[in-house]
Write a protein that holds these residues in place. Sequence first.
Motif, PDB file in Angstrom:
ATOM      1  N   ALA A   1     -20.155  29.344  -1.669  1.00  0.00           N
ATOM      2  CA  ALA A   1     -20.431  27.923  -1.885  1.00  0.00           C
ATOM      3  C   ALA A   1     -19.581  27.408  -3.035  1.00  0.00           C
ATOM      4  O   ALA A   1     -19.488  28.046  -4.087  1.00  0.00           O
ATOM      5  N   THR A   2     -18.956  26.242  -2.831  1.00  0.00           N
ATOM      6  CA  THR A   2     -18.078  25.681  -3.868  1.00  0.00           C
ATOM      7  C   THR A   2     -18.466  24.275  -4.312  1.00  0.00           C
ATOM      8  O   THR A   2     -18.155  23.886  -5.436  1.00  0.00           O
ATOM      9  N   THR A   3     -19.120  23.484  -3.468  1.00  0.00           N
ATOM     10  CA  THR A   3     -19.592  22.159  -3.881  1.00  0.00           C
ATOM     11  C   THR A   3     -20.980  21.924  -3.302  1.00  0.00           C
ATOM     12  O   THR A   3     -21.363  22.524  -2.289  1.00  0.00           O
ATOM     13  N   LEU A   4     -21.723  20.995  -3.943  1.00  0.00           N
ATOM     14  CA  LEU A   4     -23.114  20.749  -3.574  1.00  0.00           C
ATOM     15  C   LEU A   4     -23.441  19.282  -3.798  1.00  0.00           C
ATOM     16  O   LEU A   4     -23.056  18.695  -4.806  1.00  0.00           O
ATOM     17  N   SER A   5     -24.167  18.691  -2.851  1.00  0.00           N
ATOM     18  CA  SER A   5     -24.585  17.294  -2.978  1.00  0.00           C
ATOM     19  C   SER A   5     -25.923  17.119  -2.272  1.00  0.00           C
ATOM     20  O   SER A   5     -26.163  17.728  -1.221  1.00  0.00           O
ATOM     21  N   GLY A   6     -26.789  16.267  -2.850  1.00  0.00           N
ATOM     22  CA  GLY A   6     -28.075  16.056  -2.180  1.00  0.00           C
ATOM     23  C   GLY A   6     -28.894  14.946  -2.800  1.00  0.00           C
ATOM     24  O   GLY A   6     -28.814  14.691  -4.006  1.00  0.00           O
ATOM     25  N   GLY A   7     -29.656  14.295  -1.971  1.00  0.00           N
ATOM     26  CA  GLY A   7     -30.556  13.250  -2.447  1.00  0.00           C
ATOM     27  C   GLY A   7     -29.855  11.922  -2.662  1.00  0.00           C
ATOM     28  O   GLY A   7     -28.628  11.842  -2.753  1.00  0.00           O
ATOM     29  N   HIS A   8     -30.672  10.843  -2.747  1.00  0.00           N
ATOM     30  CA  HIS A   8     -30.118   9.500  -2.914  1.00  0.00           C
ATOM     31  C   HIS A   8     -30.805   8.706  -4.015  1.00  0.00           C
ATOM     32  O   HIS A   8     -30.343   7.640  -4.398  1.00  0.00           O
ATOM     33  N   ALA A   9     -31.926   9.223  -4.536  1.00  0.00           N
ATOM     34  CA  ALA A   9     -32.631   8.514  -5.599  1.00  0.00           C
ATOM     35  C   ALA A   9     -33.513   9.506  -6.353  1.00  0.00           C
ATOM     36  O   ALA A   9     -34.018  10.483  -5.778  1.00  0.00           O
ATOM     37  N   LEU A  10     -33.720   9.249  -7.652  1.00  0.00           N
ATOM     38  CA  LEU A  10     -34.513  10.166  -8.462  1.00  0.00           C
ATOM     39  C   LEU A  10     -35.981  10.182  -8.056  1.00  0.00           C
ATOM     40  O   LEU A  10     -36.679  11.181  -8.274  1.00  0.00           O
ATOM     41  N   ASN A  11     -36.463   9.122  -7.460  1.00  0.00           N
ATOM     42  CA  ASN A  11     -37.886   9.035  -7.118  1.00  0.00           C
ATOM     43  C   ASN A  11     -38.126   9.008  -5.617  1.00  0.00           C
ATOM     44  O   ASN A  11     -39.110   8.465  -5.135  1.00  0.00           O
ATOM     45  N   ALA A  12     -37.183   9.608  -4.859  1.00  0.00           N
ATOM     46  CA  ALA A  12     -37.333   9.653  -3.405  1.00  0.00           C
ATOM     47  C   ALA A  12     -37.063  11.058  -2.891  1.00  0.00           C
ATOM     48  O   ALA A  12     -36.264  11.811  -3.467  1.00  0.00           O
ATOM     49  N   LEU A  13     -37.756  11.420  -1.817  1.00  0.00           N
ATOM     50  CA  LEU A  13     -37.464  12.690  -1.164  1.00  0.00           C
ATOM     51  C   LEU A  13     -36.078  12.606  -0.525  1.00  0.00           C
ATOM     52  O   LEU A  13     -35.683  11.564   0.001  1.00  0.00           O
ATOM     53  N   PRO A  14     -35.321  13.703  -0.588  1.00  0.00           N
ATOM     54  CA  PRO A  14     -33.943  13.656  -0.088  1.00  0.00           C
ATOM     55  C   PRO A  14     -33.891  13.475   1.429  1.00  0.00           C
ATOM     56  O   PRO A  14     -34.638  14.116   2.170  1.00  0.00           O
ATOM     57  N   GLN A  15     -32.998  12.617   1.858  1.00  0.00           N
ATOM     58  CA  GLN A  15     -32.760  12.442   3.289  1.00  0.00           C
ATOM     59  C   GLN A  15     -31.581  13.278   3.770  1.00  0.00           C
ATOM     60  O   GLN A  15     -31.446  13.518   4.970  1.00  0.00           O
ATOM     61  N   ARG A  16     -30.768  13.717   2.803  1.00  0.00           N
ATOM     62  CA  ARG A  16     -29.587  14.507   3.180  1.00  0.00           C
ATOM     63  C   ARG A  16     -29.189  15.415   2.022  1.00  0.00           C
ATOM     64  O   ARG A  16     -29.262  15.026   0.862  1.00  0.00           O
ATOM     65  N   ALA A  17     -28.783  16.621   2.352  1.00  0.00           N
ATOM     66  CA  ALA A  17     -28.235  17.566   1.379  1.00  0.00           C
ATOM     67  C   ALA A  17     -27.092  18.316   2.046  1.00  0.00           C
ATOM     68  O   ALA A  17     -27.176  18.666   3.229  1.00  0.00           O
ATOM     69  N   SER A  18     -26.030  18.538   1.294  1.00  0.00           N
ATOM     70  CA  SER A  18     -24.868  19.196   1.889  1.00  0.00           C
ATOM     71  C   SER A  18     -24.207  20.126   0.874  1.00  0.00           C
ATOM     72  O   SER A  18     -24.363  19.974  -0.341  1.00  0.00           O
ATOM     73  N   ALA A  19     -23.467  21.066   1.396  1.00  0.00           N
ATOM     74  CA  ALA A  19     -22.711  22.002   0.559  1.00  0.00           C
ATOM     75  C   ALA A  19     -21.462  22.422   1.301  1.00  0.00           C
ATOM     76  O   ALA A  19     -21.436  22.439   2.542  1.00  0.00           O
ATOM     77  N   ASN A  20     -20.423  22.743   0.540  1.00  0.00           N
ATOM     78  CA  ASN A  20     -19.210  23.278   1.145  1.00  0.00           C
ATOM     79  C   ASN A  20     -19.182  24.791   0.976  1.00  0.00           C
ATOM     80  O   ASN A  20     -19.449  25.316  -0.104  1.00  0.00           O
ATOM     81  N   ILE A  21     -18.860  25.475   2.045  1.00  0.00           N
ATOM     82  CA  ILE A  21     -18.679  26.918   2.024  1.00  0.00           C
ATOM     83  C   ILE A  21     -17.203  27.196   2.256  1.00  0.00           C
ATOM     84  O   ILE A  21     -16.651  26.847   3.305  1.00  0.00           O
ATOM     85  N   ASN A  22     -16.572  27.797   1.261  1.00  0.00           N
ATOM     86  CA  ASN A  22     -15.151  28.125   1.371  1.00  0.00           C
ATOM     87  C   ASN A  22     -15.000  29.574   1.795  1.00  0.00           C
ATOM     88  O   ASN A  22     -15.545  30.479   1.163  1.00  0.00           O
ATOM     89  N   CYS A  23     -14.252  29.796   2.874  1.00  0.00           N
ATOM     90  CA  CYS A  23     -14.070  31.140   3.417  1.00  0.00           C
ATOM     91  C   CYS A  23     -12.603  31.548   3.367  1.00  0.00           C
ATOM     92  O   CYS A  23     -11.719  30.750   3.699  1.00  0.00           O
ATOM     93  N   ARG A  24     -12.364  32.760   2.951  1.00  0.00           N
ATOM     94  CA  ARG A  24     -11.039  33.375   3.007  1.00  0.00           C
ATOM     95  C   ARG A  24     -11.146  34.514   4.022  1.00  0.00           C
ATOM     96  O   ARG A  24     -11.812  35.520   3.778  1.00  0.00           O
ATOM     97  N   ILE A  25     -10.481  34.313   5.158  1.00  0.00           N
ATOM     98  CA  ILE A  25     -10.751  35.109   6.347  1.00  0.00           C
ATOM     99  C   ILE A  25      -9.698  36.194   6.527  1.00  0.00           C
ATOM    100  O   ILE A  25      -8.493  35.918   6.522  1.00  0.00           O
ATOM    101  N   PHE A  26     -10.166  37.406   6.702  1.00  0.00           N
ATOM    102  CA  PHE A  26      -9.284  38.557   6.848  1.00  0.00           C
ATOM    103  C   PHE A  26      -8.392  38.385   8.071  1.00  0.00           C
ATOM    104  O   PHE A  26      -8.845  37.925   9.114  1.00  0.00           O
TER     105      PHE A  26
END
Length: 463
Positions: free
Chosen positions: A315-340
């Motif tokens: 995992a290299t980046t992370l993002s989630g939520g839209h407001a401090l007082n609200a349940l998150p509607q979306r969360a995302s992360a980037n997975i960087n792969c170096r493939i043999f």
Amino acid sequence: MRTCLFAGMLVAFAGNPAASTAPLATSLQAQPETMEMLRHAIAFQTVAGKAQVPAFARYLADKLEAAGFANTDIDIIPVEHTAALVVRYAGSDARLKPILISGHMDVVAANPADWSRDPFTLVEENGYLYGRGVADMKAGIVTVVNTFMRFKREGFKPRRGMILVFSGDEETEMASTRELAKRYHDAEFLLNADAGGGTFDAALKPIVFEVQAAEKTYADFELVVTSPGGHSSAPTPDNAIYRLATALDHVAAYQFPVQHNTITLASLNAAGEHDQGPLAEAMRRFAANPDDSEAAAIISANPGYVGQLRTTCVATTLSGGHALNALPQRASANINCRIFPGTPVAAVQSTLQQVIADPTVHIALQPPPPVASPASPLRKDVMAAVSASVHARYPGLSIVPDMSSGATDSMHFRAAGVPSYGVSPDFAKANDTFAHGLNEKMLASNIPWMLTYWHDVLQRLSR
């Protein structure tokens, strides 16, 4: 046949390393000019989003013109938000395909508040040069350019032409690299100043010099989790951030199967032969028996070598939520792969889906499309030229093929049919440069050596 070829190369170019006491042959007059160019190079903040690559390319072009290159021999090619630099050094025999010399002018971002020194000011302390890009790879760019300038001033007339192909976004999209590979694929081979190189032990004794002949495929996958959201005062089990966190935990805990090829076995064996301790012993054992799971585990625990044994995803980046007082509607992360090499990208995505084991986690391959490029067959002329130069400094040092764990410009040229070899002269202790990280540095003694090396190697290969 490949196994026999590599074995033959290792016999031809291996020996007992011993440091040479002979002084470096580089002209003393060239070094102050090189250092001044390196100071300017570091000062150009060629990070993504600052549009400084074209200005840096123009600076290099002006230096080359002042040394005697015609402006018709130099192209600055705009590519989206960046630029590529091309410099042609004509050969006397137009029937011969040219040699390409590649590098990249951009660097990764650096936050001055985090660094011990200003990342965009070249600083020399305790035998090291500090600055963003000093190791990756503005010292390489400057010493290659300085070598071209020296050739022109000396009146050197190569039989085989040479072309500098410097990209401007190797650290991000590689759009300029793809453009260069599309334009300059009719070449004899490519020498990459951004890969390969020598390794010192803790006492600065040379262990091995590696020539990059292959590299892993680079791929990014985005993980996305959505949920209805709602007021934070009424939490529900369906929380996008929690589900994404669970998925990331699964990815963190998973190790892809151990893999090997003739290049990685040769590299690990050479590194293990010239060092002591559990890691070196594990390298020797694994090179002799790739099914040795205990040896593989010891090697995998070392960040400098884990990429030589398997596909890695992190995992290299992370993002989630839209407001401090609200349940998150979306969360995302980037997975960087170096493939043999040899592993399909689709197979890695399928493995991630199985490891995460949650169908509500959406996994999508991110642009640009991954590029898989074959290993380059080792050329005797390239290996001989590199060996002669390295052995002039370190007689008998083992010179072996290497597979990069990361991605370089070479992969696009290999995919276009150009055999490519990472032959950087940079020597460093393992995990000592902090490239892409805080307080990036390189040994100051590399600079005169790099000038000597490039002058020698390019003369040998272009005559």
